[in-house]
Design an enzyme around this catalytic site. Structure first.
Site, PDB file in Angstrom:
ATOM      1  N   LYS A  62       0.862  -1.190   0.000  1.00  0.00           N
ATOM      2  CA  LYS A  62       0.000   0.000   0.000  1.00  0.00           C
ATOM      3  C   LYS A  62       0.894   1.235   0.000  1.00  0.00           C
ATOM      4  CE  LYS A  62      -3.843   1.845   2.832  1.00  0.00           C
ATOM      5  NZ  LYS A  62      -4.666   1.572   4.033  1.00  0.00           N
ATOM      6  N   SER A 107      -9.503   1.504   3.163  1.00  0.00           N
ATOM      7  CA  SER A 107      -8.670   2.256   2.255  1.00  0.00           C
ATOM      8  C   SER A 107      -7.607   1.432   1.531  1.00  0.00           C
ATOM      9  CB  SER A 107      -7.976   3.391   3.018  1.00  0.00           C
ATOM     10  OG  SER A 107      -7.110   2.858   3.999  1.00  0.00           O
ATOM     11  N   SER A 133      -9.422  -0.824   7.396  1.00  0.00           N
ATOM     12  CA  SER A 133      -8.920  -0.673   6.027  1.00  0.00           C
ATOM     13  C   SER A 133      -8.249  -1.889   5.420  1.00  0.00           C
ATOM     14  CB  SER A 133      -7.962   0.510   5.939  1.00  0.00           C
ATOM     15  OG  SER A 133      -8.712   1.694   5.807  1.00  0.00           O
TER      16      SER A 133
HETATM   17  N1  GLN Z   1     -12.762   3.703   6.787  1.00  0.00           N
HETATM   18  C1  GLN Z   1     -12.088   4.151   7.961  1.00  0.00           C
HETATM   19  C2  GLN Z   1     -11.744   5.617   7.829  1.00  0.00           C
HETATM   20  O1  GLN Z   1     -12.081   6.179   6.857  1.00  0.00           O
HETATM   21  C3  GLN Z   1     -10.878   3.314   8.243  1.00  0.00           C
HETATM   22  C4  GLN Z   1      -9.691   3.695   7.470  1.00  0.00           C
HETATM   23  C5  GLN Z   1      -8.480   2.889   7.820  1.00  0.00           C
HETATM   24  O2  GLN Z   1      -8.563   1.854   8.463  1.00  0.00           O
HETATM   25  N2  GLN Z   1      -7.340   3.390   7.401  1.00  0.00           N
HETATM   26  O3  GLN Z   1     -11.162   6.206   8.678  1.00  0.00           O
END
Ligand code: GLN
Length: 453
Positions: A27, A114, A138
């Site tokens: 990532k 994400s 994420s």
């Molecule tokens: N969807 C969550 C957010 O927008 C988690 C994101 C993540 O785990 N990086 O914060």
């Protein structure tokens, strides 16, 4: 190619690195630095670490993340970086400054986020494994939406050195793979104490890839009543009930648990995470880290910062910085931030009650409330997007290990659905063993998407 040749040379010398020659994607919030440069290549082996933000479009990291270094030590070949929501803020990978990633099962749909680029790359068969990061789901949510395995380790298991910080008390790096054994193999390579990260735990790293083969006798799974909520998509509800039946047929005991704070996890998370993000992202002034906008004549420093941050950050990142700054401001701090921290402690207490008082090996929940949704479908509604995280954020707030495994498919359209197992802190072993039992009993759940050129 040079990295692969390095591995060949190591094998020729008699070394047997456990991930010899395995291509792995990272990532793009995980730093790869010039220490891995190909001679003569100005940018470097890893290219830029952009966090899918214009703010870091030209950021060449001066060092390599510990997790990436450990993969290379284990013989893996880092072949590329994957797309994400800007600074890992989002649940669909639509918040990338470089365009959305699509779901290999249906190109009109999101892969989740994400870590959507990592999940899609594994699902599409581009790589057998990728690293993601999980601050509030994420890794686990995109794994579910793309039909792959995704593990968020216990907070402290994997060094965060070289992971661009979003919310430091929640962030963890973890693997996305096709199956449980591969996830365990990658985990073994990246876990362990690191002097560069004060929060990394000095704990023994077991041989999970072998231990996972041992079924758990008298497996007890806690299923929160809230996980069977009417607000789940009906196909997610069906697959979840089928997964419970599969576990029952394996001899598992299913225990109903009350975890009312699941309903408050989102509220607490969307205070704690933006609070930490607003502080972590303060360093991005547009002058350092590869963005080169300079002052226009007559500008003072404040104008320069304002312009750089207005132009460099996308709308979701700005929303988080404003939210975080607000909840930390004097007069609001106690009402929001302190209250959220109290909820955080009580969420951990609810999980502990399931593990200790009710004797559950793991808590079982859906990975997310719906299968992959359409690109653009939730973009205009931040609250609808945040609700994607209802089953994942509590696990980060509690610091526990959690993982998604493919459980089956929603019908018409056919889309993967994942289930989530959560275990006590540092008990990844139990979680992986339960996951492997399920995987063995449900071979149809791990199909690959039919990709056409
Ligand atoms: N969807 C969550 C957010 O927008 C988690 C994101 C993540 O785990 N990086 O914060």
């Amino acid at each position: 190619m040079r990295a692969a040749m390095d591995v060949d040379a190591r094998v020729a010398r008699g070394e047997r690195p456990p991930l010899a020659g395995v291509p792995i994607a990272l990532k793009d919030n995980i730093c790869v630095g010039p220490d891995l440069n190909v001679p003569g290549d100005a940018v470097g082996y890893g290219g830029f670490t952009t966090c899918a933000s214009k703010m870091l479009e030209k950021f060449a990291s001066p060092y390599t993340a510990t997790a990436a270094q450990r993969l290379i030590h284990a013989g893996a070949v880092i072949i590329g970086k994957t797309n994400l929501d800007e600074f890992a803020m989002g649940s669909s990978t639509e918040n990338s400054a470089f365009g959305p990633t699509r779901n290999p099962w249906d190109l009109s749909r999101v892969p989740g986020g994400s870590s959507g680029g990592s999940a899609a790359a594994v699902a599409a068969g581009i790589v057998p494994a990728a690293l993601g990061s999980d601050t509030g789901g994420s890794i686990r949510q995109p794994a579910g939406l793309c039909g792959v395995v995704g593990v968020k380790p216990t907070y402290g298991r994997v060094s965060r050195y070289g992971l661009v910080a979003f919310a430091s008390s929640l962030d963890q790096i973890g693997p996305l793979t096709h199956n449980v054994t591969d996830a365990a193999l990658v985990l073994e390579a990246i876990c362990g104490h690191d002097e560069h990260d004060a929060t990394s735990a000095d704990k023994h790293v077991p041989r999970w890839s072998q231990l996972a083969e041992m079924p758990i006798e008298r497996l007890t799974l806690g299923v929160p009543r809230q996980a069977r909520s009417d607000s789940n998509h009906p196909e997610v509800a069906r697959v979840f009930e089928e997964a419970i039946s599969t576990f029952t047929s394996l001899g598992a005991r299913i225990v109903d648990v009350e975890m009312p704070l699941i309903d408050h996890g989102i509220a607490a998370y969307y205070i704690v995470a933006p609070a930490e993000a607003s502080s972590n992202l303060a360093r991005f002034d547009g002058l350092r880290y590869g963005r080169s906008d300079r002052a226009a004549p007559g500008d003072d420093l404040f104008d320069v910062y304002c312009r750089n941050r207005s132009q460099g950050f996308g709308p979701e990142v700005k929303r988080r910085v404003m939210l975080g700054t607000h909840v930390l401001s004097s007069g609001y701090y106690d009402a929001y931030y302190t209250t959220a921290l109290k909820v955080r402690r009580r969420i951990l207490a609810e999980f502990s009650a399931a593990f200790v008082d009710l004797g559950c090996h793991c808590v079982l929940m859906p990975a997310s409330p719906s299968p992959a949704f359409g690109i653009g479908e939730k973009g205009g509604d931040p609250l609808a997007m945040y609700l994607e995280d209802v089953y994942t954020v509590g696990v980060n707030l509690a610091g526990l290990p959690g993982m998604t495994i493919p459980a089956g498919f929603a019908n018409s359209p056919k889309l993967p659905v994942g289930i989530q197992l959560v275990a006590p802190a540092f008990d990844e072993e139990t979680m992986l063993r339960a996951a492997r039992m399920f995987e063995r009993a449900s071979p149809g759940a791990t199909a690959r998407p039919p990709l056409t050129a």
